[in-house]
Design an enzyme around this catalytic site. Structure first.
Site, mmCIF file in Angstrom:
data_model
loop_
_atom_site.group_PDB
_atom_site.id
_atom_site.type_symbol
_atom_site.label_atom_id
_atom_site.label_comp_id
_atom_site.label_asym_id
_atom_site.label_seq_id
_atom_site.Cartn_x
_atom_site.Cartn_y
_atom_site.Cartn_z
ATOM 1 N N ASP A 205 82.891 -8.676 15.514
ATOM 2 C CA ASP A 205 83.073 -8.478 16.950
ATOM 3 C C ASP A 205 84.026 -9.533 17.497
ATOM 4 O OD1 ASP A 205 81.266 -6.392 16.973
ATOM 5 O OD2 ASP A 205 79.604 -7.583 17.745
ATOM 6 N N LYS A 206 84.694 -9.198 18.586
ATOM 7 C CA LYS A 206 85.676 -10.104 19.192
ATOM 8 C C LYS A 206 85.097 -11.496 19.445
ATOM 9 C CE LYS A 206 89.074 -10.317 22.924
ATOM 10 N NZ LYS A 206 89.788 -9.545 23.955
#
Length: 239
Positions: A58-59
């Site tokens: 995930d970012k």
């Protein structure tokens, strides 16, 4: 962190003729993101023209991320992910005090149209193991072993255990403020306190897999500065 200042070369943890493994910083996407022109794959391709990302983080998640340098290496590692032969370890700081010892959560995950997930029998099977590494005043450091690789798996499984990841407001986590643990913590007049860590406290700590020559490697990613700072505050203010 401004992504333009991110130096791909400096983040390399391991490299051979087939793979490069990096310590991905938070706040940068693994693949193309319409909100952010810089992403790991585009930066990697400046370094290795045929680079392919073998899995995603995930970012906002930091930690170890594997990229293949050639199609054969990509297929080799992709098959290991598919066959659940890759050992993945994450560290998360969660809200509340919890005592987990190889606690298993087996709950199917369904992707929603808004980019989040929910627990649903209609979803895909997902299994994660959780073990407590340390406890603090009102938080716990948890080691997470996802067996499957579903979207937001660790995040939703921890919420199911009533142990949401600190800072993960999407799944019930609360922001962490130093004033919550440090006595006499004072801000300047009229200043509003900002959370110590401006993301969810989740870090991909290690990745273990087999190289093309069948040799097994385990790559460990040190905590980034914001995660280190959180652990330091929690450790220093246990009582």
């Amino acid at each position: 962190m401004k992504n333009s200042k991110y130096n791909f070369k400096e983040s390399i943890l391991f490299e051979n003729e087939d793979y490069v493994l990096i310590n991905k910083p938070p706040f940068i996407s693994t693949l193309e993101d319409r909100h952010d022109p810089d992403h790991i794959l585009s930066l990697a391709k400046q370094w290795i023209s045929d680079a392919q990302v073998c899995h995603r983080l995930d970012k906002d998640t930091s930690g170890v991320l594997a990229l293949a340098k050639n199609p054969e290496a990509y297929r080799h590692l992709s098959m290991q992910f598919e066959n659940r032969e890759v050992s993945k370890t994450y560290h998360a700081v969660v809200d509340g005090i919890h005592s987990f010892q190889e606690k298993s959560v087996e709950a199917s995950i369904l992707k929603l149209n808004d980019g989040t997930v929910k627990i649903s029998k209609e979803g895909k099977p997902a299994l994660t193991y959780f073990t407590t590494k340390d406890t603090y005043k009102a938080h716990t450091l948890v080691e997470c072993h996802p067996i499957t690789g579903r979207m937001h798996q660790i995040r939703i499984h921890l919420r199911l255990l009533k142990a949401p990841i600190t800072g993960d407001e999407v799944y019930g986590g609360k922001p962490f403020f130093v004033s919550s643990v440090k006595r006499g913590f004072n801000l300047k007049k009229e200043a509003e306190e900002a959370p110590l860590i401006k993301r969810m406290a989740l870090h991909a700590f290690s990745l273990e897999f087999a190289l093309l020559n069948h040799e097994t490697v385990k790559i460990v990613a040190p905590y980034p500065k914001d995660f280190q700072a959180l652990i330091k505050q929690l450790s220093e203010n246990r009582r």
